[in-house]
Design a protein around this motif. Sequence first.
Motif: not given
Lengths: 240, 137
Positions: A10-22
């Motif tokens: 729910k906390r992340l639901q209004d985020i279009k794209r989540i990009i992890a830099v690893s």
Amino acid sequence: MDPRLHIIDKRLQDIKRIIAVSGGKGGTGKSSVASVLALTLAKNGYRTGLLDLDFGGPSAHIILGVEGLFPEEDKGLIPPDVSGIRFMSIIYFTGNNPAPLRGKEISNAIIELLAVTLWGELDFLIIDMPPGMADTTLDVIRLIRRMEFILVTTPSRLAIEVAKRELAVLQELHLPVLGLIENMLTTRQYTGVADKAAGRQVTSLGSIDFDSTLEHAIGNVDKLLQTKFAKQLSSYHPLK
Amino acid sequence: MHEWALAESVITTVVDEIRLNNIRKVTKVDVMVGELQQIDLEIFRFALENVMKTYELSLESKAIRIAIEKNILRCEVCGKIWSFGDAGCRLGEDEAEAIHFIPEIAHVYIRCPECSSPDFEIVKGRGVWIKTIEGER
Ligand SMILES: [Zn+2]
């Protein structure tokens, strides 16, 4: 039942794209890539968040020159604005003190942070990932679904080997890998690791030259955006 | 965790359970909260009432029972077992607040009273969990 796990989606639901830099190996410039990528996106008008999950060695706040900030409290924590980025890090809670946490505790602390942070609407959330492919990273992958990955490596054979293994794990987990960035390149050292990776069905995002001015720009956002590093990164990033 | 985030996570869990199990009326929810979360029960109750409304959940507030689990800490180095709140474990306001948001931050500010190590295990008293949800179908 752990109710905290219910709230994370729910906390992340209004985020279009989540990009992890690893980037498996330390010292590949993963935090610089994550921070400057977030800055570039924000400058281009995207609503951008940056989350530093490298609890063992948080450094995005140093790169961005964050000092004396604390999230605003309103039915959760609202990440403070740092040069147009909504920035969240464990350093708000630890200050400059070291946080001697074991793996399971790092995971717990990450769950807690994800459950309490109110990002609001974002186009991009950039995550500076924990190093390696240990428990913590796997927990983060489990907790934050729909992550896309960018891997950062250097021309060092050691870094490349670690990146390759990480790539294999991500592919096995069927996670989208946007590509690989070969960072801190000197012409003599060019290994074309990104191109080789492209041969493994992974997009090469290209390479970034070693930039001696980057070190002097740390802590100063305007200077950071002027570096060759930032310019090369902005032309390579997969969002154009 | 913050009281409001905690309340919201409890309510969303209950709502999910209701849907999953076709529960008509929830009669009892047992929530356990670790002492290290340092929540204010009054604020938590108030938050529960409010969050419930936004989720259109009608649940008698007394149906939600909250129990606090005492904390037990155990040093990984010397084996000493103690409890936060024992004499000598006093914290400043900022430190207490940081632990309130993220209990693991205890490792930054608390040391073993015997050997001063920061390497201790939180045996009990952290986290939040729902022990039982009861209802009528
Ligand atoms: Zn000890």
